[in-house]
Design a protein around this motif. Structure first.
Motif: not given
Length: 454
Positions: A136-144
């Motif tokens: 979930r944290q990875a997705i936050q950065y990948f979305n950025q």
């Protein structure tokens, strides 16, 4: 020596040193780590306080496996230049690949602090959370990253894997198609030998579909379950040679060996793109297709027969386990052990063969069909994450999979079971590269299993 001669000698020494450095960088780019280290060392000690030099020298040391030396130089470099761009990236990557996630996080956070939220800096932070099992944290950065560059293909691939890991197959498999724009996958849909159009889910009642293979043997075996769901007039399925005998052709299915001429078709599709076209979710995931379901060999019940595979491909992470560490945990007079290892790693069992502790089956295994027939004589398969683990999964044989901490999305569930294979039990590392607790858990389960004779 006069002043002119001294200046000439200094200039000559500088040019020689610069030449060695340039050659070292060229060797490093080619992953010729030993040569790069030798060339870099010609610049020591003159460059021992140069952060640019240290950043590259550390990468060469790490690439060659000299991890303690690499860490020494990275720490030295960061003490000299705490905000140095290349040092923060290289040392962060080094720590991440060693499973030292807190140290990597410190490097990447300073990278963002000193050098801004550049897309590649955010990408590194996303990869850290990915490897740290925080999807979930990875997705936050990948979305950025995606907001900064919606055509960044690597980030689409990473987002696909994170959604799949979370069980969000609808978004995961939708994003999965972005791999076609990446250099390593582009050929899967652009090869001139492909006939027809890329299938996007159109009705196939009167059409011919070509399904091409991609990625590893385990991927093919895992996704083989989707072939029987295709409602086409005829299906041609391309397979690498070691899998051809395993899957039989039928009235509606023709197996084609990879490298041979592909059949004329109306549509084509890579195997791992089938789930999106078939509307697959975690709720409607089909059971595996067992191509040898009608084969039921007799088993001797005087001992439990256990098949072992302890090594797979070393990329992207070495998922192997030392067979010398594994065997003592499976030692018991009521168990017979069999090695299914067929590559060079099988040499590791030679000392145990002499003592009769394990039987080597490699001389009788030429492809996955042979492997499958031998597996069906086993009571249990114990394997690391590699192709034969998936073979045991589709055959329905009880299997215990030893899962490395940085495993793929298909195994990274919260429990010890995978929705893809009901017959598989997962023994997972809880700390990076630490097999000891896993082996203790394995031994306990093995002793508990023995009286039941499965």
């Amino acid at each position: 020596m006069n002043t002119v001669q001294s200046e000439n000698n200094t200039a000559h020494a500088y040019r020689r040193q610069q030449s060695s450095f340039n050659q070292a960088i060229a060797a490093l780019k080619k992953k010729q780590f030993s040569r790069a280290i030798s060339l870099f060392r010609q610049g020591l000690p003159a460059e021992a306080n140069n952060p640019n030099f240290i950043a590259s020298y550390g990468s060469a040391l790490a690439g060659f496996g000299l991890h303690e030396q690499a860490e020494y130089w990275y720490q030295r470099g960061r003490a000299i230049a705490p905000d140095h761009h290349a040092l923060l990236i290289n040392s962060g990557n080094f720590y991440r690949k060693q499973g030292l996630f807190e140290e990597a996080q410190d490097c990447y956070q300073k990278l963002l602090q000193y050098h801004g939220k550049h897309k590649e800096h955010l990408m590194l932070m996303g990869m850290l959370w990915r490897d740290w099992q925080r999807p979930r944290q990875a997705i936050q950065y990948f979305n950025q990253v995606r907001k900064l560059d919606d055509k960044h293909q690597n980030v689409q691939w990473e987002l696909a894997r994170m959604h799949l890991e979370l069980g969000d197959y609808q978004n995961g498999f939708s994003l999965f198609d972005h791999r076609f724009f990446m250099p390593g996958f582009r050929k899967a849909v652009t090869d001139a030998s492909l006939n027809g159009h890329l299938w996007q889910g159109e009705p196939l009642d009167h059409k011919v579909l070509l399904v091409t293979h991609e990625q590893g043997f385990g991927d093919i075996l895992q996704f083989s379950r989707f072939i029987p769901l295709i409602k086409a007039k005829h299906i041609y399925w391309e397979l690498p040679a070691p899998l051809v005998r395993l899957f039989p052709s039928s009235e509606r299915l023709t197996i084609i060996q990879s490298g041979k001429s592909l059949a004329t078709s109306d549509y084509h599709i890579p195997l791992m793109s089938l789930p999106r076209r078939l509307g697959i979710t975690l709720d409607n995931l089909p059971t595996p297709w067992n191509p040898l379901a009608d084969y039921h060999p007799q088993k001797q019940r005087n001992k439990i027969k256990v098949g072992l595979i302890w090594s797979g491909k070393p990329t992207p992470t070495d998922r192997s386990i030392n067979i010398a560490k594994l065997l003592p945990h499976l030692s018991h007079p009521d168990a017979s052990l069999f090695s299914f290892q067929v590559d060079k790693k099988k040499e590791a069992i030679e000392p145990f063969l002499q003592d009769g502790l394990i039987t080597d089956l490699s001389s009788n295994i030429n492809d996955f069909y042979d492997t499958a027939r031998h597996m069906q004589r086993m009571d249990l398969i114990i394997s690391v994450d590699t192709g034969p683990a998936h073979l045991a999964g589709i055959l329905g044989i009880p299997a215990w999979i030893l899962v490395h901490y940085t495993s793929d999305w298909r195994w990274r569930t919260t429990g010890d079971r995978s929705p893809w294979y009901p017959n598989i039990h997962l023994f997972k590392q809880r700390q990076w590269n630490d097999w000891n607790p896993v082996l203790k858990q394995l031994r306990k389960a093995f002793l508990h299993l023995l009286p039941t004779k499965i």
